[in-house]
Design a protein around this motif. Sequence first.
Motif, PDB file in Angstrom:
ATOM      1  N   SER A   1      37.280  26.785  -3.854  1.00  0.00           N
ATOM      2  CA  SER A   1      36.644  27.918  -4.519  1.00  0.00           C
ATOM      3  C   SER A   1      35.291  28.171  -3.878  1.00  0.00           C
ATOM      4  N   VAL A   2      34.968  29.433  -3.738  1.00  0.00           N
ATOM      5  CA  VAL A   2      33.700  29.856  -3.155  1.00  0.00           C
ATOM      6  C   VAL A   2      33.029  30.795  -4.143  1.00  0.00           C
ATOM      7  N   MET A   3      31.765  30.526  -4.467  1.00  0.00           N
ATOM      8  CA  MET A   3      31.028  31.344  -5.431  1.00  0.00           C
ATOM      9  C   MET A   3      29.727  31.814  -4.806  1.00  0.00           C
ATOM     10  N   LEU A   4      29.331  33.052  -5.152  1.00  0.00           N
ATOM     11  CA  LEU A   4      28.073  33.606  -4.667  1.00  0.00           C
ATOM     12  C   LEU A   4      27.271  34.096  -5.858  1.00  0.00           C
ATOM     13  N   GLY A   5      26.041  33.623  -5.969  1.00  0.00           N
ATOM     14  CA  GLY A   5      25.126  34.078  -7.002  1.00  0.00           C
ATOM     15  C   GLY A   5      23.937  34.780  -6.372  1.00  0.00           C
ATOM     16  N   VAL A   6      23.490  35.872  -6.987  1.00  0.00           N
ATOM     17  CA  VAL A   6      22.351  36.640  -6.488  1.00  0.00           C
ATOM     18  C   VAL A   6      21.214  36.531  -7.495  1.00  0.00           C
ATOM     19  N   VAL A   7      20.003  36.264  -6.999  1.00  0.00           N
ATOM     20  CA  VAL A   7      18.844  36.151  -7.875  1.00  0.00           C
ATOM     21  C   VAL A   7      18.475  37.536  -8.393  1.00  0.00           C
TER      22      VAL A   7
ATOM     23  N   PRO B   1      32.915  21.826 -19.281  1.00  0.00           N
ATOM     24  CA  PRO B   1      34.128  22.407 -19.884  1.00  0.00           C
ATOM     25  C   PRO B   1      34.849  23.384 -18.959  1.00  0.00           C
ATOM     26  N   TYR B   2      34.125  24.018 -18.036  1.00  0.00           N
ATOM     27  CA  TYR B   2      34.757  24.937 -17.092  1.00  0.00           C
ATOM     28  C   TYR B   2      35.383  24.184 -15.927  1.00  0.00           C
ATOM     29  N   ILE B   3      34.811  23.044 -15.550  1.00  0.00           N
ATOM     30  CA  ILE B   3      35.289  22.266 -14.410  1.00  0.00           C
ATOM     31  C   ILE B   3      36.484  21.397 -14.787  1.00  0.00           C
ATOM     32  N   GLU B   4      36.480  20.870 -16.007  1.00  0.00           N
ATOM     33  CA  GLU B   4      37.459  19.856 -16.411  1.00  0.00           C
ATOM     34  C   GLU B   4      38.901  20.283 -16.186  1.00  0.00           C
ATOM     35  N   PRO B   5      39.331  21.512 -16.525  1.00  0.00           N
ATOM     36  CA  PRO B   5      40.754  21.854 -16.344  1.00  0.00           C
ATOM     37  C   PRO B   5      41.128  22.195 -14.899  1.00  0.00           C
ATOM     38  N   LEU B   6      40.177  22.213 -13.978  1.00  0.00           N
ATOM     39  CA  LEU B   6      40.445  22.638 -12.606  1.00  0.00           C
ATOM     40  C   LEU B   6      40.640  21.437 -11.692  1.00  0.00           C
ATOM     41  N   ASP B   7      41.298  21.680 -10.573  1.00  0.00           N
ATOM     42  CA  ASP B   7      41.495  20.633  -9.573  1.00  0.00           C
ATOM     43  C   ASP B   7      40.259  20.559  -8.687  1.00  0.00           C
ATOM     44  N   VAL B   8      39.156  20.155  -9.285  1.00  0.00           N
ATOM     45  CA  VAL B   8      37.872  20.081  -8.587  1.00  0.00           C
ATOM     46  C   VAL B   8      37.313  18.673  -8.760  1.00  0.00           C
ATOM     47  N   ARG B   9      36.927  18.041  -7.626  1.00  0.00           N
ATOM     48  CA  ARG B   9      36.392  16.684  -7.679  1.00  0.00           C
ATOM     49  C   ARG B   9      34.974  16.582  -7.125  1.00  0.00           C
ATOM     50  N   SER B  10      34.514  17.635  -6.437  1.00  0.00           N
ATOM     51  CA  SER B  10      33.160  17.613  -5.885  1.00  0.00           C
ATOM     52  C   SER B  10      32.714  19.038  -5.610  1.00  0.00           C
TER      53      SER B  10
ATOM     54  N   LEU C   1      30.356  25.854  -3.268  1.00  0.00           N
ATOM     55  CA  LEU C   1      31.646  25.486  -2.682  1.00  0.00           C
ATOM     56  C   LEU C   1      32.208  24.327  -3.491  1.00  0.00           C
ATOM     57  N   LEU C   2      33.425  24.472  -4.008  1.00  0.00           N
ATOM     58  CA  LEU C   2      34.065  23.426  -4.800  1.00  0.00           C
ATOM     59  C   LEU C   2      35.222  22.839  -4.009  1.00  0.00           C
ATOM     60  N   TYR C   3      35.389  21.517  -4.108  1.00  0.00           N
ATOM     61  CA  TYR C   3      36.396  20.804  -3.324  1.00  0.00           C
ATOM     62  C   TYR C   3      37.305  19.998  -4.245  1.00  0.00           C
ATOM     63  N   SER C   4      38.516  19.783  -3.761  1.00  0.00           N
ATOM     64  CA  SER C   4      39.459  18.946  -4.504  1.00  0.00           C
ATOM     65  C   SER C   4      39.422  17.503  -4.010  1.00  0.00           C
ATOM     66  N   ARG C   5      38.499  17.178  -3.134  1.00  0.00           N
ATOM     67  CA  ARG C   5      38.331  15.804  -2.637  1.00  0.00           C
ATOM     68  C   ARG C   5      37.021  15.252  -3.158  1.00  0.00           C
ATOM     69  N   ASP C   6      36.871  13.951  -3.085  1.00  0.00           N
ATOM     70  CA  ASP C   6      35.612  13.328  -3.462  1.00  0.00           C
ATOM     71  C   ASP C   6      34.518  13.735  -2.479  1.00  0.00           C
ATOM     72  N   GLY C   7      33.293  13.760  -2.958  1.00  0.00           N
ATOM     73  CA  GLY C   7      32.199  14.332  -2.200  1.00  0.00           C
ATOM     74  C   GLY C   7      31.546  13.421  -1.193  1.00  0.00           C
ATOM     75  N   ASP C   8      32.342  12.791  -0.327  1.00  0.00           N
ATOM     76  CA  ASP C   8      31.757  11.948   0.713  1.00  0.00           C
ATOM     77  C   ASP C   8      31.376  12.815   1.910  1.00  0.00           C
ATOM     78  N   PHE C   9      30.352  13.668   1.737  1.00  0.00           N
ATOM     79  CA  PHE C   9      29.935  14.597   2.777  1.00  0.00           C
ATOM     80  C   PHE C   9      29.136  13.861   3.840  1.00  0.00           C
ATOM     81  N   THR C  10      29.582  13.968   5.076  1.00  0.00           N
ATOM     82  CA  THR C  10      28.883  13.320   6.177  1.00  0.00           C
ATOM     83  C   THR C  10      27.632  14.107   6.535  1.00  0.00           C
TER      84      THR C  10
END
Length: 689
Positions: free
Chosen positions: A187-193, A251-260, A278-287
């Motif tokens: 998932s990709v999200m964009l927020g504008v100030v 509560p918004y994250i819990e039902p989704l396939d999102v881990r990081s 940016l939301l990922y379905s893998r654990d957040g071991d970002f190099t």
Amino acid sequence: MDQRGSTTPEVDWPARPDTSLALNRMGTFDWDLDSGQMHLDPTALEVLDLRPDEFTGTPAGLRIRLVSGEEPRIDARVAQAMKDGRSHYGAYFRSRRRDGTLGWTHIQGHILRDPHDGRPYRVIGILRDAAHDPVEPGAAGERNEGRLRMTGVVERTTAILAHARTVNDVTDVLKDPEALGHLGAVSVMLGVVDGARVHLVAEGQLGSYVPEIEYTRVDARFPMSEAVRTLQTVYVASREEFQRRYPQLWPYIEPLDVRSGVYLPLIAQGRPVGALGLLYSRDGDFTTEERNVLVALGSGIAQSLQRAILFEQEHDLAEGLQRAMLPRRIPEVPGALIAVRYRAARMGRDIGGDWYDVIPLGEGRVGVVIGDVEGHDTDAAAVMGQLRIVLRAYIAEGHTPGTAMARASTFLRELATERFATCTYGEVDLNTGMLHLVRAGHLDPIVRRGDGSCHRIQVAGGLPLGLPAHDPPGTGTGYPVTSVELHPGDTLLLCTDGLTDRRGDRADSGMREVMDGVRDGPVDVERLADVLCDLVGDAGGGDDMALLLLRRRGTPAPRGGGPLRHELAPGDPDGPALARHLIRAAVAAWGARERADEVELAADELMTNVLVHTDGAGHVSLRLTAEGRIRIEVEDSSSALPHRREAGDWAVSGRGLLLVDRLADDWGVEPRGGGKCVWCEFIVPGRPG
């Protein structure tokens, strides 16, 4: 002595190939390209943690174990090998086991080709567990591949965003799976100030509503707000961290396939303009390398977003200035329905010079104007504002259409500007339907009749406003008047070329499209205006557009069946000639062409009596009665009743009513208030008299 120990299985010597493959967690696959069927042996199924009943026997059956973004990358690798004529390909990819853990898998295939035409028809290969490859899963080759892939994503996305002109353009790029999908995000999200808030404007790929609140305060306990507030990238490595750090978001994250997740502040010129999530379905071991790439991506998006925001602000300012110079409201006109539209060009700060105007003139008359000043800048808009006001003033003063247009042209020349303008002015008498048109280098008007037919009105034209007139002094205004009749139910269309121009098409294709839209569109002028604006779409976005529609109220009548009414003004030498022309045309339309000379001559005599023997103005009207007769009525303000008299051989007057008596089937005089009406009637051949 046997040193293998009691737990080591017995293995033949030498080991069979299938045993060697199984012990090293290497399975095989066979893929029939023609049928699409794929076979996996038991070891291959084990490597992917697939049960035999879960596998569908096609490549699509592998999707449940592939991490997001890996399938299109593998497909591209195979397709490229086939295109290049190679016989082998290989790639590392990440897979997810049944318990959710991630692992590395390597695939290697041999491509079989038809010996006659080289067409690939089958792939036989090996699929193995790469968890024990040297250094780290995937080894150096996969690291290089991943580095190139992520760098390529940044480069491609930055190149695409370079052409983005609006915030919607930016969000469309971010929602495109081909743009950011290869980063592995689900998932990709964009927020504008927006002041003290963050407005969530885009989300893609998950297929559900974004796991955020649409508007959040900058000081709220949300990761996107935190990134904007601190100007630091926010990394969330696990579901547990989501729940612990951001309980309002959980509560918004819990039902989704999102881990990081990663939330990047979008900073331009030292201040935050938004945030990218940016939301990922893998654990957040970002190099470290992944983090650097993401920061570079955020920087490119920030610059594009700032440009888009500034563009929209400038365009809104320009459009607001333009609209402020147009009439703030369209007056209610008894006897007519009027709709107007203005659409600004999508060119940033540029302002157009298109305008429209509606001018009530009293006694059932109304003036309508459409115009276009050359250029797209503030000078064009300023000239437009002055020209609209001065033309309106000349018309309201009572000048004839040709005179008003000529004076406006002189005014524009005296402004000492290099701009010229095109314009069309129409003056409609809604009592009689008479429409007087003047055109200064502009598009011809369009009329849709009550019976559904549609055509352009060929209006005699003069030069655009502001250009020197070529008429010798005293010979005319340079702007001839064309008169037509607007019947009840007829609709008049005036527009600028922003409605008809189409990029890359033939010059007349846009006009044909507009004509078709008018012919087939709804009768209601407001709905018709919307339909015509929709025709432009993105095809004509380089120019602004003004549009005016006027529909005469009333029930549509057969063509030529409506009444004609014309004003006779003292000292107007063109008035009787125009009236004679209209009378002859109406008589022909009513099927009495053989009597046109008689009707015209009788009408001319009655009009001459008014202009010669009275001091005031008069009116001539023509209509087809219910009895099938053509009736002419000439009204004036004199109470003196005319009478027929015998003129001598050398008399220069006195024969008018004698001619009327001889030509007409009936005639008479009726007192009317402070004046009188002289009338005559002609029987139309073939109609009951």
